[in-house]
Enzyme design. Sequence first.
Site, PDB file in Angstrom:
ATOM      1  N   GLU A  57      -4.628 135.299  63.679  1.00  0.00           N
ATOM      2  CA  GLU A  57      -3.229 135.301  64.090  1.00  0.00           C
ATOM      3  C   GLU A  57      -2.854 136.466  64.995  1.00  0.00           C
ATOM      4  O   GLU A  57      -2.027 137.312  64.623  1.00  0.00           O
ATOM      5  CB  GLU A  57      -2.313 135.316  62.853  1.00  0.00           C
ATOM      6  CG  GLU A  57      -2.571 134.173  61.885  1.00  0.00           C
ATOM      7  CD  GLU A  57      -1.522 134.083  60.794  1.00  0.00           C
ATOM      8  OE1 GLU A  57      -0.753 135.032  60.612  1.00  0.00           O
ATOM      9  OE2 GLU A  57      -1.462 133.047  60.119  1.00  0.00           O
ATOM     10  N   ASN A 109      -4.037 128.159  61.339  1.00  0.00           N
ATOM     11  CA  ASN A 109      -3.230 128.562  60.190  1.00  0.00           C
ATOM     12  C   ASN A 109      -1.884 127.878  60.311  1.00  0.00           C
ATOM     13  O   ASN A 109      -1.247 127.931  61.380  1.00  0.00           O
ATOM     14  CB  ASN A 109      -3.014 130.076  60.164  1.00  0.00           C
ATOM     15  CG  ASN A 109      -4.258 130.838  59.729  1.00  0.00           C
ATOM     16  OD1 ASN A 109      -5.290 130.234  59.460  1.00  0.00           O
ATOM     17  ND2 ASN A 109      -4.142 132.138  59.651  1.00  0.00           N
ATOM     18  N   TYR A 146       1.844 126.646  58.063  1.00  0.00           N
ATOM     19  CA  TYR A 146       2.635 126.741  56.833  1.00  0.00           C
ATOM     20  C   TYR A 146       3.922 125.918  56.832  1.00  0.00           C
ATOM     21  O   TYR A 146       4.340 125.436  55.800  1.00  0.00           O
ATOM     22  CB  TYR A 146       3.033 128.201  56.579  1.00  0.00           C
ATOM     23  CG  TYR A 146       1.882 129.097  56.174  1.00  0.00           C
ATOM     24  CD1 TYR A 146       1.547 129.275  54.831  1.00  0.00           C
ATOM     25  CD2 TYR A 146       1.123 129.752  57.129  1.00  0.00           C
ATOM     26  CE1 TYR A 146       0.491 130.091  54.449  1.00  0.00           C
ATOM     27  CE2 TYR A 146       0.054 130.573  56.759  1.00  0.00           C
ATOM     28  CZ  TYR A 146      -0.253 130.729  55.408  1.00  0.00           C
ATOM     29  OH  TYR A 146      -1.306 131.532  55.040  1.00  0.00           O
ATOM     30  N   HIS A 162      -8.444 141.015  60.509  1.00  0.00           N
ATOM     31  CA  HIS A 162      -7.233 140.475  59.890  1.00  0.00           C
ATOM     32  C   HIS A 162      -6.213 141.622  59.805  1.00  0.00           C
ATOM     33  O   HIS A 162      -5.828 142.047  58.725  1.00  0.00           O
ATOM     34  CB  HIS A 162      -7.540 139.863  58.523  1.00  0.00           C
ATOM     35  CG  HIS A 162      -6.517 138.868  58.049  1.00  0.00           C
ATOM     36  ND1 HIS A 162      -6.810 137.560  57.727  1.00  0.00           N
ATOM     37  CD2 HIS A 162      -5.188 139.006  57.841  1.00  0.00           C
ATOM     38  CE1 HIS A 162      -5.707 136.939  57.342  1.00  0.00           C
ATOM     39  NE2 HIS A 162      -4.701 137.794  57.394  1.00  0.00           N
ATOM     40  N   GLU A 221      -5.985 128.515  57.063  1.00  0.00           N
ATOM     41  CA  GLU A 221      -4.967 128.889  56.066  1.00  0.00           C
ATOM     42  C   GLU A 221      -3.915 127.801  55.973  1.00  0.00           C
ATOM     43  O   GLU A 221      -3.499 127.254  56.998  1.00  0.00           O
ATOM     44  CB  GLU A 221      -4.208 130.176  56.450  1.00  0.00           C
ATOM     45  CG  GLU A 221      -4.940 131.451  56.197  1.00  0.00           C
ATOM     46  CD  GLU A 221      -4.138 132.682  56.622  1.00  0.00           C
ATOM     47  OE1 GLU A 221      -2.888 132.648  56.561  1.00  0.00           O
ATOM     48  OE2 GLU A 221      -4.772 133.661  57.031  1.00  0.00           O
ATOM     49  N   ARG A 260     -13.164 131.864  52.921  1.00  0.00           N
ATOM     50  CA  ARG A 260     -12.857 132.664  54.108  1.00  0.00           C
ATOM     51  C   ARG A 260     -12.339 134.017  53.654  1.00  0.00           C
ATOM     52  O   ARG A 260     -11.359 134.087  52.910  1.00  0.00           O
ATOM     53  CB  ARG A 260     -11.809 131.957  54.962  1.00  0.00           C
ATOM     54  CG  ARG A 260     -11.294 132.823  56.102  1.00  0.00           C
ATOM     55  CD  ARG A 260     -10.252 132.107  56.971  1.00  0.00           C
ATOM     56  NE  ARG A 260      -9.800 133.015  58.001  1.00  0.00           N
ATOM     57  CZ  ARG A 260      -8.527 133.376  58.204  1.00  0.00           C
ATOM     58  NH1 ARG A 260      -7.557 132.865  57.476  1.00  0.00           N
ATOM     59  NH2 ARG A 260      -8.217 134.240  59.141  1.00  0.00           N
TER      60      ARG A 260
HETATM   61  C1  PNW Z   1      -0.312 134.647  57.378  1.00  0.00           C
HETATM   62  N1  PNW Z   1       5.812 134.853  59.772  1.00  0.00           N
HETATM   63  O1  PNW Z   1       0.691 135.475  57.868  1.00  0.00           O
HETATM   64  C2  PNW Z   1      -1.482 135.604  57.205  1.00  0.00           C
HETATM   65  O2  PNW Z   1      -2.643 135.268  57.914  1.00  0.00           O
HETATM   66  C3  PNW Z   1      -1.754 135.983  55.797  1.00  0.00           C
HETATM   67  O3  PNW Z   1      -2.418 137.233  55.752  1.00  0.00           O
HETATM   68  C4  PNW Z   1      -0.469 135.958  55.004  1.00  0.00           C
HETATM   69  O4  PNW Z   1      -0.597 136.477  53.723  1.00  0.00           O
HETATM   70  C5  PNW Z   1      -0.022 134.507  54.975  1.00  0.00           C
HETATM   71  O5  PNW Z   1       0.149 133.987  56.266  1.00  0.00           O
HETATM   72  C6  PNW Z   1       1.259 134.280  54.181  1.00  0.00           C
HETATM   73  O6  PNW Z   1       2.315 134.959  54.776  1.00  0.00           O
HETATM   74  C7  PNW Z   1       1.950 135.208  58.304  1.00  0.00           C
HETATM   75  O7  PNW Z   1       6.671 135.739  59.461  1.00  0.00           O
HETATM   76  C8  PNW Z   1       2.932 136.134  57.975  1.00  0.00           C
HETATM   77  O8  PNW Z   1       6.134 133.878  60.497  1.00  0.00           O
HETATM   78  C9  PNW Z   1       4.205 136.017  58.463  1.00  0.00           C
HETATM   79  C10 PNW Z   1       4.511 134.962  59.300  1.00  0.00           C
HETATM   80  C11 PNW Z   1       3.521 134.030  59.638  1.00  0.00           C
HETATM   81  C12 PNW Z   1       2.260 134.160  59.147  1.00  0.00           C
END
Ligand code: PNW
Length: 476
Positions: free
Chosen positions: A166, A306, A308, A120, A377, A74
């Site tokens: 996002e 996405n 995390y 993006h 992601e 991707r």
């Molecule tokens: C994602 N937060 O971003 C993005 O899609 C990527 O480009 C980025 O590098 C990756 O996650 C890692 O950070 C985020 O502050 C950035 O909650 C910040 C947040 C969430 C997602």
Amino acid sequence: MSLPKDFLWGFATAAYQIEGSVDVDGRGASIWDTFSAIPGKIADGSSGAVACDSYKRTAEDIALLKELGASAYRFSIAWTRIIPLGGRNDPVNQAGIDHYVKFVDDLLDAGITPFITLFHWDLPDALDKRYGGLLNREELPLDFEHYARTMFKAIPKCKHWITFNEPWCSAILGYNAGYFAPGHTSDRTKSAVGDSAREPWIAGHNMLVAHGRAVKAYRDDFKPTQGGEIGITLNGDAVYPWDPEDAEDVAACDRKIEFAISWFADPIYFGKYPDSMLAQLGDRLPTFTDEERALVLGSNDFYGMNHYTANYIKHKTSPPPDDDFLGNLETLFYDKAGNCIGPETQSFWLRPHARGFHDLLVWLSKRYNFPKIYVTENGTSLKGENDLPREKIVEDDFRVQYFDDYVKAMAKARTEQGVDVRGYMAWSLLDNYEWAEGFETRFGVTYVDYANGQTRHPKKSAKSLKPLFDSLIEKE
Ligand code: PNW
């Protein structure tokens, strides 16, 4: 516990984070070029001007993907390489198109399935200056549709398109917190312009409509002959009540997901904003016209996810301030009993908690009637990674464990709960430009030696995914 036979897995990146070559082959400036040039906005004062030099190292990146065993990749297209000034009446830059056409040809030759993200975060700066960029309800959707059509026409071989990455981040971090480009916020110590109470909801609305227009264009004029699919990628964290005995904390958990994910997903699947958002935001949330609603409703062929991290959620009792975007609640790392959600990483917002991935996959599947999901992601940074020597960085056992836990949580959700997950892209193929955190935070499975010619050195985690997926993907 298993994943389907045709399951696609690989890695994800984004144009501004890896490409560099910002002045090469006619590329125009994006809001990230402008924003990163403002002193104080980026932790280490850096920009994406060089990044991983991937614009010039496509062969190297494809060889790396192949070596790691990836079946999918991707990446995102820089809008300003295609249309340097961004708009539907502005010149199209053939050199930019040629670059991505060749890249996709080369990926396919290597047996890797491309997933292309159209947006993006790197909006053409000219559109921001011309008409307020994401805030313009009439122009933005039309210009985005035109750009999307240009790409659908140029790359018929791509069968998986993502409109926006996002939109929550573009809207909230870009127009409420001012932490991301274009840096709008009501906080006048940070920005001369911005209205944190109103602009994010306008930007979000306009991205939804722009997404809807691009999807309609694809379905009307390209999908019948090209046979691909298109969707949006949304970010959202898992939630657990701070006090499981408190019904208000339990209710706040759903509200947290609604303000992050359902803000976009409810209009796409149900044709309306969530009631919890309407109740809190009132007429600050734009009202869909009939035409807009029709464009947005039903506009996902798949759900791009996405994901995390997770939080404990505590409801608030006082009325929310105008700039609240969470749904009148607190996000915490510890619950009432003192349990910690997960270990620290280099990212202030990220603490691994793999069960949350399973639970959010199930939550989304139940709410949206088990859509086809691609995880676009998932990944982690490591506390202090950037301070270590290279030989230590490549021994990233913490990241190996993260992927092992998260991928197995996903497989469990599919096997036991019927979640229809069809693909998974780890963030990220390379250490890269981590937006406002600059190069201090490394998310890659591959160490990039920025000081020594952007050379690539796969970490332990890079090699851990193939055996992991081989053990989970069904053989027949
Ligand atoms: C994602 N937060 O971003 C993005 O899609 C990527 O480009 C980025 O590098 C990756 O996650 C890692 O950070 C985020 O502050 C950035 O909650 C910040 C947040 C969430 C997602």
